[in-house]
Design an enzyme around this catalytic site. Structure first.
Site, PDB file in Angstrom:
ATOM      1  N   TYR A 496      12.281  -8.918   8.375  1.00  0.00           N
ATOM      2  CA  TYR A 496      12.235  -9.871   9.490  1.00  0.00           C
ATOM      3  C   TYR A 496      10.801 -10.354   9.713  1.00  0.00           C
ATOM      4  O   TYR A 496      10.457 -11.469   9.428  1.00  0.00           O
ATOM      5  CB  TYR A 496      12.820  -9.257  10.758  1.00  0.00           C
ATOM      6  CG  TYR A 496      12.976 -10.284  11.860  1.00  0.00           C
ATOM      7  CD1 TYR A 496      14.009 -11.213  11.798  1.00  0.00           C
ATOM      8  CD2 TYR A 496      12.093 -10.344  12.932  1.00  0.00           C
ATOM      9  CE1 TYR A 496      14.154 -12.183  12.786  1.00  0.00           C
ATOM     10  CE2 TYR A 496      12.235 -11.305  13.913  1.00  0.00           C
ATOM     11  CZ  TYR A 496      13.262 -12.221  13.848  1.00  0.00           C
ATOM     12  OH  TYR A 496      13.396 -13.181  14.823  1.00  0.00           O
ATOM     13  N   SER A 576      17.493 -15.636  10.370  1.00  0.00           N
ATOM     14  CA  SER A 576      16.732 -16.336  11.398  1.00  0.00           C
ATOM     15  C   SER A 576      15.269 -16.437  10.963  1.00  0.00           C
ATOM     16  O   SER A 576      14.971 -17.045   9.939  1.00  0.00           O
ATOM     17  CB  SER A 576      16.898 -15.613  12.738  1.00  0.00           C
ATOM     18  OG  SER A 576      16.550 -16.434  13.805  1.00  0.00           O
ATOM     19  N   ASP A 660      25.468 -23.353  15.166  1.00  0.00           N
ATOM     20  CA  ASP A 660      24.235 -22.628  15.488  1.00  0.00           C
ATOM     21  C   ASP A 660      23.303 -23.577  16.234  1.00  0.00           C
ATOM     22  O   ASP A 660      22.773 -24.522  15.668  1.00  0.00           O
ATOM     23  CB  ASP A 660      23.563 -22.137  14.208  1.00  0.00           C
ATOM     24  CG  ASP A 660      22.389 -21.197  14.483  1.00  0.00           C
ATOM     25  OD1 ASP A 660      21.918 -21.163  15.633  1.00  0.00           O
ATOM     26  OD2 ASP A 660      21.947 -20.517  13.553  1.00  0.00           O
ATOM     27  N   HIS A 695      24.802 -18.589  15.921  1.00  0.00           N
ATOM     28  CA  HIS A 695      23.654 -17.900  15.351  1.00  0.00           C
ATOM     29  C   HIS A 695      23.944 -16.448  14.997  1.00  0.00           C
ATOM     30  O   HIS A 695      23.160 -15.812  14.313  1.00  0.00           O
ATOM     31  CB  HIS A 695      22.487 -17.979  16.342  1.00  0.00           C
ATOM     32  CG  HIS A 695      21.153 -17.666  15.743  1.00  0.00           C
ATOM     33  ND1 HIS A 695      20.614 -18.394  14.703  1.00  0.00           N
ATOM     34  CD2 HIS A 695      20.246 -16.702  16.029  1.00  0.00           C
ATOM     35  CE1 HIS A 695      19.426 -17.904  14.393  1.00  0.00           C
ATOM     36  NE2 HIS A 695      19.190 -16.871  15.167  1.00  0.00           N
TER      37      HIS A 695
END
Length: 725
Positions: A496, A576, A660, A695
């Site tokens: 991430y 993301s 999203d 999302h």
């Protein structure tokens, strides 16, 4: 509160790939990697035609083509036709994977066990979340005393296809009224429904057009919530940047709700939240212009027409009110304390010059909570939990003994609670819920996971490797015991690296399926995250964002060097901001990996801030409009702008959703179009677009299982795996 959290913090661009979502699963099937030519090399891919336009933007004298700008119109008939055509090609490819159905069946088998969350008390009832196994959404149950449990709210009845989910549930102070928010089709826009908790009768018309909001009750009178004015154009992609806090009084129409904060030019904030202290004395308002840093205000609700009192007048820290004892406020802050500390101050003079340390900063990052009349300080020590209990005078009562290395959820609850609940998990241990006696300091098992998975058969080790600039980075590597380090183990490297978000060990059903097939699952704690405090976060932002990519690349090189895997068996995955990570790394080092799995990624770094609340991410990214240096830096790694001719890119499965409205699907659409146009090698570059989904939060279990079967199947197939035993 100690409820099961069903929605991510609104001020963060949250990771949403689901890797840390739910628990479950044992072992049985094994992948048998083959080194022969992969099936993908035998069939030439025929992609849909994607129209190119002559759209050019100019940044500081540099002309930048944007031929797929038209794909940003997410509601146009042409875009919808493109989505349909892309899905047809993608699912035609996935349909040929011989063991795709086996993976789906295995996921369903392991997912199918009862899951129950921690109990919480509201009024005369004890509530808990429960899923009987494969229900698309968790159901809220309750019981009174020793009576029989009954269904209170069943989100599975909200829509026929399970795509309407329960996002937030909050009760009035005496528990007699409940307000809950629902998300339709995965959108961040919500409706709030208010019911009598005893009869479950709807009391008034729903509140609509609510976004990035909590629900915070003032007694039984009403509640505070936040939203934006509904934008012109597409509500899924149009920019929203002025958040407002309202008070809804029960029984009055939404049109008469009182605007509390955010309506004046000097109050313009991208994110505003309002919460009431547990004793109903203070309203606390936090405002932010980006995902890091906030100003802070309080109002004494016991006094008529009391003014807003400013606690902080800048955005230089992340500070919030943890609790209060009368007029004494307890604040958690990273102001002059990158790893956070707790301070106290009197509400009459709450500015920083009057703060006094309550629990000082340490070498480890602090997360604080309260319940049962105590304060709990959880520290991350190399991303692993340690928890301490304090009284309200600042005296340490004890360290709470945890079952082992892993992640403990926050100990929290109401002041009068005698027992608090927390869960403990790591990458190989299904979550167990413990009850904690606040007086005796003893933990006891409240509920073990029903997952049929034996942690004793697996290994989860923490290693430290060296990144490009010499920085030491921790990584957890999980695999089946007896693994041969022969470079042929299918491996998923998940990352991430942003927004101060920490990746701590967490078990998931899907990862269990991967592990039992002989797969390796590795998670490094990259810079940009919050594992080592503010300095670690800042080291992966703006003009230092490349550090995040370098950390991820170095993690892959470590796994290869140590024989866990090789480039032929390595996949990278992230969602993301993690999708951006995968997109940047696969364009910088396409030779490093065999498979790339970017999910709902931020792929167009020159235009991300023009969609929905994207401008709020500028603390981490900067924008192309800031200055020439920032533009050139973003342009240098933006995935959409760095797909080149003549390059063999890894097999890629881009995943996104048509609803999203946090990271709009145009990011993924444009990236997939660029890959398909430029790919010089035989590996497929596909995009899988979930319809009527957003999302990630609230995604139905059925859709989640299908997606994991496709992702794992695509990954193994492109690594040359022929069969599963």
């Amino acid at each position: 509160m100690n409820k099961l959290t069903l929605v991510a913090a609104v001020s963060l661009l949250a990771a949403c790939s689901g890797d840390n979502a739910v628990e479950g699963a044992p072992g049985g099937v094994k992948a048998q990697p083959e080194t022969s030519t992969t099936s993908t090399q035998m069939t030439a891919m025929q992609y849909p035609d994607t129209r190119k336009d002559d759209v050019v933007d100019t940044y500081f004298g540099t002309h930048v083509a944007d031929p797929y700008r038209w794909l940003e119109d997410d509601r146009s008939e042409e875009t919808e036709a493109w989505v349909e055509a892309q899905n047809k090609v993608t699912f035609s490819f996935l349909d040929q994977i011989p063991y795709r159905d086996d993976l789906k069946n295995r996921l369903e088998e392991l997912w199918n066990y009862e899951k129950v969350g921690s109990p919480f008390k509201e009024g005369d009832y004890t509530y808990f979340y429960r899923n009987d196994g494969l229900q698309n959404q968790y159901v809220v149950w309750r019981k009174k005393g020793d009576g029989e449990a009954e269904v209170f709210l069943d989100p599975n009845t909200f829509s026929e296809d399970g795509t309407t989910s329960l996002a937030t549930l909050e009760f009035s102070k005496d528990g007699s009224i409940a307000a809950y928010a629902i998300s339709e089709g995965g959108s961040d826009w919500r409706k709030i429904i208010i019911i009598d908790a005893e009869t479950k009768k709807v009391l008034e018309a729903p509140l609509v057009d609510v976004k990035f909001s909590g629900i915070s009750w003032k007694g039984n009178e009403g509640f505070y919530y936040s939203s934006y004015d509904k934008p012109e154009g597409s509500e899924l992609s149009a920019k929203t940047d002025q958040h407002k806090l309202y008070f809804h009084k029960l029984g009055q129409p939404q049109s008469e709700d009182r605007l509390v904060f955010g309506g004046k030019p000097e109050e313009k904030r991208r994110y505003v939240s309002g919460s009431v202290t547990e004793d109903d004395r203070y309203l606390v308002i936090s405002g932010a212009t980006s995902t890091s840093g906030n100003d802070l205000y309080i109002r004494d609700l016991t006094k008529a027409n009391a003014p807003l009192v400013q606690v902080l007048d800048d955005f230089d820290s992340d500070t919030y009110v943890l609790d209060n004892q009368g007029s004494k406020l307890y604040l958690v802050t990273n102001r002059e304390a990158p790893n956070k500390k707790i301070v106290t101050v009197d509400a009459a003079n709450p500015t920083p010059d009057n703060w006094q340390d309550f629990i000082g900063e340490t070498d480890n990052v602090l997360t604080a909570s309260t319940g049962g009349g105590y304060v709990f300080a959880e520290y991350m020590v190399d991303a692993l939990s340690k928890v301490y209990q304090y009284d309200y005078d600042g005296k340490q009562v004890r360290e709470i003994e945890l079952p082992g290395p892993g992640s403990a959820s926050s100990l929290s609850g109401k002041r009068e609670d005698k027992t608090l609940y927390y869960s403990f998990t790591n990458y190989k241990t299904p979550a167990t819920i413990f009850g904690f006696d606040v007086k005796q300091g003893e933990s006891s098992v409240y509920r073990k996971s029903g997952a049929q998975f034996d942690p004793a058969q697996y290994e989860s080790e923490q290693v430290f490797y060296t990144s490009r600039d010499g920085t030491k980075v921790p990584m957890m590597i999980t695999y089946k015991k007896g693994l041969e380090r022969n470079g042929k183990n299918p491996t998923i490297l998940y990352g991430y690296g942003g927004f101060n978000i920490s990746l701590t060990p967490s078990f998931s059903i899907a990862n269990a399926v991967w592990l039992e097939q002989g797969g390796v699952y590795a998670v490094p704690n990259l810079r940009g995250g919050g594992e080592y405090g503010k300095s670690w976060h800042d080291a992966g932002t703006k003009l230092q964002k490349q550090n995040v990519f370098d950390d991820f690349i170095a993690a892959g090189e470590y796994l290869i060097e140590k024989g866990y895997t090789s480039s032929d068996y390595l996949a990278i995955r992230g969602g993301s901001n993690g999708g951006l990570l995968v997109g940047a790394v696969m364009t910088q080092r396409p030779d490093l990996v065999k498979v790339a799995l970017p999910a709902v990624g931020v792929m167009d770094m020159l235009r991300y801030h023009t969609f929905t609340a994207g401008a709020g991410w500028a603390y981490d990214y900067g924008t192309a409009e800031d200055n020439k240096e920032m533009f050139e830096y973003l342009y240098g790694y933006s995935p959409v702008h760095n797909v080149k001719n003549g390059v063999e890119y890894p097999a890629t499965l881009v995943t996104t959703a048509d609803h999203d409205d946090r990271v709009v699907p145009a990011h993924s659409f444009k990236f997939a179009a660029e890959l398909q146009d430029h790919q010089s090698g035989p590996a497929p570059t596909l995009i899988r677009i979930e319809t009527n989904a957003g999302h990630g939060a609230g995604t139905p279990v059925s859709k989640t299982i299908e997606q994991y079967a496709d992702i794992f199947g695509f990954t193994l197939y492109n690594m040359g795996v022929q069969t599963l035993n």
